[in-house]
Write a protein that holds these residues in place. Sequence first.
Motif, PDB file in Angstrom:
ATOM      1  N   ASN A 104       6.880  -9.622   6.058  1.00 12.13           N
ATOM      2  CA  ASN A 104       6.641  -8.455   5.218  1.00 12.13           C
ATOM      3  C   ASN A 104       7.698  -8.338   4.135  1.00 12.13           C
ATOM      4  OD1 ASN A 104       4.467  -6.200   5.787  1.00 12.13           O
ATOM      5  ND2 ASN A 104       4.926  -7.109   7.791  1.00 12.13           N
ATOM      6  N   ALA A 105       8.957  -8.538   4.516  1.00 14.85           N
ATOM      7  CA  ALA A 105      10.054  -8.418   3.555  1.00 14.85           C
ATOM      8  C   ALA A 105      10.029  -9.545   2.521  1.00 14.85           C
ATOM      9  CB  ALA A 105      11.388  -8.393   4.288  1.00 14.85           C
ATOM     10  N   CYS A 106       9.515 -10.707   2.921  1.00 12.52           N
ATOM     11  CA  CYS A 106       9.431 -11.861   2.019  1.00 12.52           C
ATOM     12  C   CYS A 106       8.286 -11.769   1.021  1.00 12.52           C
ATOM     13  CB  CYS A 106       9.237 -13.143   2.825  1.00 12.52           C
ATOM     14  SG  CYS A 106      10.689 -13.753   3.697  1.00 12.52           S
ATOM     15  N   LEU A 107       7.226 -11.064   1.377  1.00 11.60           N
ATOM     16  CA  LEU A 107       5.971 -11.138   0.638  1.00 11.60           C
ATOM     17  C   LEU A 107       6.109 -10.873  -0.870  1.00 11.60           C
ATOM     18  CD1 LEU A 107       2.954 -11.651   0.754  1.00 11.60           C
ATOM     19  CD2 LEU A 107       2.619  -9.230   1.320  1.00 11.60           C
ATOM     20  N   PRO A 108       6.763  -9.781  -1.302  1.00 17.36           N
ATOM     21  CA  PRO A 108       6.854  -9.567  -2.750  1.00 17.36           C
ATOM     22  C   PRO A 108       7.591 -10.686  -3.477  1.00 17.36           C
ATOM     23  CG  PRO A 108       7.449  -7.580  -1.547  1.00 17.36           C
ATOM     24  CD  PRO A 108       7.390  -8.684  -0.541  1.00 17.36           C
ATOM     25  N   LEU A 109       8.579 -11.292  -2.796  1.00 14.50           N
ATOM     26  CA  LEU A 109       9.340 -12.368  -3.411  1.00 14.50           C
ATOM     27  C   LEU A 109       8.488 -13.624  -3.563  1.00 14.50           C
ATOM     28  CD1 LEU A 109      12.624 -11.877  -1.375  1.00 14.50           C
ATOM     29  CD2 LEU A 109      12.183 -11.147  -3.715  1.00 14.50           C
ATOM     30  N   VAL A 110       7.704 -13.935  -2.539  1.00  9.05           N
ATOM     31  CA  VAL A 110       6.815 -15.097  -2.598  1.00  9.05           C
ATOM     32  C   VAL A 110       5.766 -14.896  -3.696  1.00  9.05           C
ATOM     33  CG1 VAL A 110       5.081 -16.423  -1.334  1.00  9.05           C
ATOM     34  CG2 VAL A 110       7.182 -15.705  -0.184  1.00  9.05           C
ATOM     35  N   LEU A 111       5.204 -13.685  -3.773  1.00  7.76           N
ATOM     36  CA  LEU A 111       4.207 -13.397  -4.798  1.00  7.76           C
ATOM     37  C   LEU A 111       4.803 -13.485  -6.203  1.00  7.76           C
ATOM     38  CD1 LEU A 111       2.311 -10.397  -3.158  1.00  7.76           C
ATOM     39  CD2 LEU A 111       1.542 -12.765  -3.343  1.00  7.76           C
ATOM     40  N   ALA A 112       6.110 -13.216  -6.297  1.00  9.56           N
ATOM     41  CA  ALA A 112       6.782 -13.284  -7.594  1.00  9.56           C
ATOM     42  C   ALA A 112       7.212 -14.698  -7.959  1.00  9.56           C
ATOM     43  CB  ALA A 112       7.995 -12.363  -7.603  1.00  9.56           C
ATOM     44  N   ALA A 122      16.952 -13.749   0.927  1.00 11.46           N
ATOM     45  CA  ALA A 122      17.035 -12.403   0.357  1.00 11.46           C
ATOM     46  C   ALA A 122      16.488 -11.366   1.337  1.00 11.46           C
ATOM     47  CB  ALA A 122      16.274 -12.339  -0.960  1.00 11.46           C
ATOM     48  N   ALA A 123      15.396 -11.704   2.027  1.00  9.73           N
ATOM     49  CA  ALA A 123      14.783 -10.769   2.961  1.00  9.73           C
ATOM     50  C   ALA A 123      15.684 -10.502   4.160  1.00  9.73           C
ATOM     51  CB  ALA A 123      13.431 -11.301   3.424  1.00  9.73           C
ATOM     52  N   ARG A 124      16.280 -11.551   4.713  1.00 14.09           N
ATOM     53  CA  ARG A 124      17.182 -11.368   5.862  1.00 14.09           C
ATOM     54  C   ARG A 124      18.404 -10.532   5.470  1.00 14.09           C
ATOM     55  NH1 ARG A 124      16.156 -14.003  10.494  1.00 14.09           N
ATOM     56  NH2 ARG A 124      14.596 -15.678  10.448  1.00 14.09           N
ATOM     57  N   ALA A 125      18.923 -10.757   4.283  1.00 12.88           N
ATOM     58  CA  ALA A 125      20.082  -9.976   3.827  1.00 12.88           C
ATOM     59  C   ALA A 125      19.706  -8.503   3.700  1.00 12.88           C
ATOM     60  CB  ALA A 125      20.586 -10.517   2.494  1.00 12.88           C
ATOM     61  N   ALA A 126      18.510  -8.233   3.181  1.00 13.61           N
ATOM     62  CA  ALA A 126      18.065  -6.841   3.032  1.00 13.61           C
ATOM     63  C   ALA A 126      17.806  -6.192   4.384  1.00 13.61           C
ATOM     64  CB  ALA A 126      16.803  -6.797   2.173  1.00 13.61           C
ATOM     65  N   LEU A 127      17.207  -6.941   5.312  1.00 14.50           N
ATOM     66  CA  LEU A 127      16.967  -6.413   6.655  1.00 14.50           C
ATOM     67  C   LEU A 127      18.288  -6.098   7.360  1.00 14.50           C
ATOM     68  CD1 LEU A 127      14.090  -8.817   7.765  1.00 14.50           C
ATOM     69  CD2 LEU A 127      13.874  -6.357   7.363  1.00 14.50           C
ATOM     70  N   ASP A 128      19.287  -6.931   7.119  1.00 14.89           N
ATOM     71  CA  ASP A 128      20.601  -6.705   7.717  1.00 14.89           C
ATOM     72  C   ASP A 128      21.236  -5.438   7.159  1.00 14.89           C
ATOM     73  OD1 ASP A 128      22.850  -7.519   9.381  1.00 14.89           O
ATOM     74  OD2 ASP A 128      23.877  -7.995   7.513  1.00 14.89           O
ATOM     75  N   ARG A 129      21.041  -5.180   5.875  1.00 10.50           N
ATOM     76  CA  ARG A 129      21.640  -4.001   5.245  1.00 10.50           C
ATOM     77  C   ARG A 129      21.120  -2.698   5.837  1.00 10.50           C
ATOM     78  NH1 ARG A 129      21.021  -4.594  -1.071  1.00 10.50           N
ATOM     79  NH2 ARG A 129      19.844  -6.464  -0.578  1.00 10.50           N
ATOM     80  N   VAL A 130      19.868  -2.714   6.306  1.00 10.70           N
ATOM     81  CA  VAL A 130      19.313  -1.490   6.897  1.00 10.70           C
ATOM     82  C   VAL A 130      19.285  -1.547   8.425  1.00 10.70           C
ATOM     83  CG1 VAL A 130      17.942  -0.955   4.854  1.00 10.70           C
ATOM     84  CG2 VAL A 130      16.920  -2.301   6.687  1.00 10.70           C
ATOM     85  N   ALA A 158      14.955  -6.291  -1.078  1.00 12.65           N
ATOM     86  CA  ALA A 158      14.940  -7.740  -1.270  1.00 12.65           C
ATOM     87  C   ALA A 158      14.423  -8.121  -2.651  1.00 12.65           C
ATOM     88  CB  ALA A 158      14.079  -8.405  -0.197  1.00 12.65           C
ATOM     89  N   GLN A 159      13.557  -7.305  -3.224  1.00 12.75           N
ATOM     90  CA  GLN A 159      13.013  -7.559  -4.559  1.00 12.75           C
ATOM     91  C   GLN A 159      14.063  -7.436  -5.651  1.00 12.75           C
ATOM     92  OE1 GLN A 159       9.325  -4.715  -3.883  1.00 12.75           O
ATOM     93  NE2 GLN A 159       9.285  -5.524  -5.940  1.00 12.75           N
ATOM     94  N   ALA A 160      15.095  -6.606  -5.401  1.00 10.08           N
ATOM     95  CA  ALA A 160      16.067  -6.245  -6.446  1.00 10.08           C
ATOM     96  C   ALA A 160      15.342  -5.711  -7.680  1.00 10.08           C
ATOM     97  CB  ALA A 160      16.955  -7.427  -6.806  1.00 10.08           C
ATOM     98  N   PRO A 161      14.493  -4.680  -7.519  1.00 10.97           N
ATOM     99  CA  PRO A 161      13.735  -4.164  -8.655  1.00 10.97           C
ATOM    100  C   PRO A 161      14.627  -3.386  -9.617  1.00 10.97           C
ATOM    101  CG  PRO A 161      13.388  -2.766  -6.755  1.00 10.97           C
ATOM    102  CD  PRO A 161      14.225  -3.922  -6.285  1.00 10.97           C
TER     103      PRO A 161
END
Length: 227
Positions: A104-112, A122-130, A158-161
Motif C-alpha cells: 500500500n505504501a509503495c503503490l503511489p511511488l510505483v505508479l509514479a 522510501a515506503a519502509r522509511a515512512a512506515l518506520d517514521r509512524v 513516502a510520496q514526498a508530495p
Amino acid sequence: MSADETLATCSETLVTCRDAALAFGRGAQAVVAVHGANLKIRAGDRLAVVGPSGSGKSSLLYLLAGLERPISGDVTWTGSLGAYDIGLVFQGDSLIPALSVLENACLPLVLAGRTETEAQEAARAALDRVGVVDLAERLPEEISGGQAQRAAAARVLAQAPRLILADEPTGRLDHATGARVLDALLTAADHTGAALVVTTHDPAVAARLTVRRSMRAGRLLTPEETP
C-alpha cells in the motif's frame, strides 16, 4: 490584506479557491457542504482547518485535492503541481485490502514510475517514521484501525508530495500515537518544503500549525472570525 492572502509564507501559490462552493444531491434535496470558500495555499504553509463534525472540513479538502469539482466559483492549481505532488490522508479506511501494508505504501511511488527497490526503501522509511514498519507484511484486515491510519499516513509521506492534505489524521489515535503521526507529517513537510493542511476538531493539534481557520456550517471563516 484580504482573508485569502493571510497564508503567505513562500512565493509559489500551489492552490487557490475563489468563492468555491460544493453541494451533494440535486434540487430541493441538495445539501451545500461548502459555501463560497476563499483560500490560497502556498508552498511551506501550515494550516489547520478547525470545526466540528459535519462542518464541511473534509469537503473543503476534497476540493483542494481535486477529488470534487465546485458547483460555483473555482479551484485552480499551479501548472507545476502534478497529480503525484498532492498527498491525501483520508479520515476513514483507505488501504487497499488485497495489498500488504508495505505494498500500500509503495503503490503511489510505483505508479509514479519509481523502481521497486526505490519504492520499497522510501515506503519502509515512512512506515518506520509512524511506527508501523513491523507490520509491513500484514494485510489491512490483520491490523487495527489506528495502525491502518498510520499506514495511510506513511503512504503519503513516502510520496514526498508538495501539498499534504490530512483529514483528521489523529482522530482515531490515542494522544501519544497521534502526536507521533503529526510529528511525522510536520517533519516531512519541513524537509521537502511542502504545504500541510490538516483538518481537526482537536485544539491541541491545531495549535501545532502556524495558521488556523475555522469552519462552521460549511462556511470557511476569515482569520478575523476564527477564534
